[in-house]
Design a protein around this motif. Structure first.
Motif: not given
Length: 221
Positions: A134-143, A179-186
């Motif tokens: 499914e459309a979605g987003e994820g973030l990984i941060e390392i410091a 279609r992006n994670a917000d459901g917007e289709v372009r």
């Protein structure tokens, strides 16, 4: 490139002014709050890049990697351990600042030491079978930072993964819809019809952006 050099210059300051508690501050979170998709990323037709597409494994789906690297070296031109004033000599000129009291490793730095900063930015675009996705987003941060008593150093990395679903393909008009994670289709226009033929409705476009900055102090010989 100006943005890259600015980022590295700021990192040179950060390695001597940020708090060093000797702890690994790695974090991982997913998915991150939805953000507006930047125009350049939203129009991510794998065929649109000037870099030749590559096949991922046995798949004929387009796969593109764009990478930018930069390295800058500065010399510690002056340092006052009592007042904590530091001056760095860069190729573009000098920058001076006062290191905060939270800095634990400033006493390790001497005039003539080198501060080396490396920057990497990578954008990967891969079209894959979208079954079960499914459309979605994820973030990984390392410091990470040098431990107390060592020469100052730091490394930070941020990787963001965005999944867009292929909603429609029109080979006659040479267009496709995502279609992006917000459901917007372009709708977008493909730059290369041949690569558009390799896509199917229901495929997933996986866009991964990674930015990494590593800064370290090297003892002058």
């Amino acid at each position: 490139m100006k943005t890259t050099r600015t980022l590295i210059s700021l990192s040179l300051l950060a390695v001597l002014t940020a708090c060093n508690d000797g702890k690994d501050t790695s974090t991982a979170e997913a998915p991150a709050p939805a953000k507006p998709v930047p125009e350049a990323m939203a129009q991510v037709d794998p065929a649109a890049s000037s870099i030749p597409t590559e096949s991922a494994g046995a798949s004929d789906k387009p796969f593109v990697v764009l990478t930018e690297t930069e390295e800058i070296t500065a010399i510690v031109a002056a340092i006052n351990h009592e007042t904590r004033e530091v001056t760095l000599q860069l190729e573009s000129g000098e920058i001076s600042f006062v290191a905060g009291d939270e800095v634990q490793n400033l006493e390790q730095v001497q005039v003539g030491d080198e501060v080396v900063a490396a920057y990497l930015s990578q954008l990967t675009m891969e079209l894959i079978d979208g079954e079960g996705l499914e459309a979605g987003e994820g973030l990984i941060e390392i410091a990470e930072r040098a431990e107390k008593g060592e020469l100052p150093g730091m490394m930070s990395e941020q990787t963001e993964v965005r999944v867009f679903m292929v909603e429609a393909i029109d080979l006659e008009d040479n267009t496709f819809k995502l279609r992006n994670a917000d459901g917007e289709v372009r709708e977008f226009t493909a730059s290369h019809r041949e690569n558009l033929k390799l896509a199917d409705v229901g495929d997933a476009l996986v866009v991964t952006t990674t930015e990494m900055v590593a800064v370290g102090v090297v003892r002058a010989e």
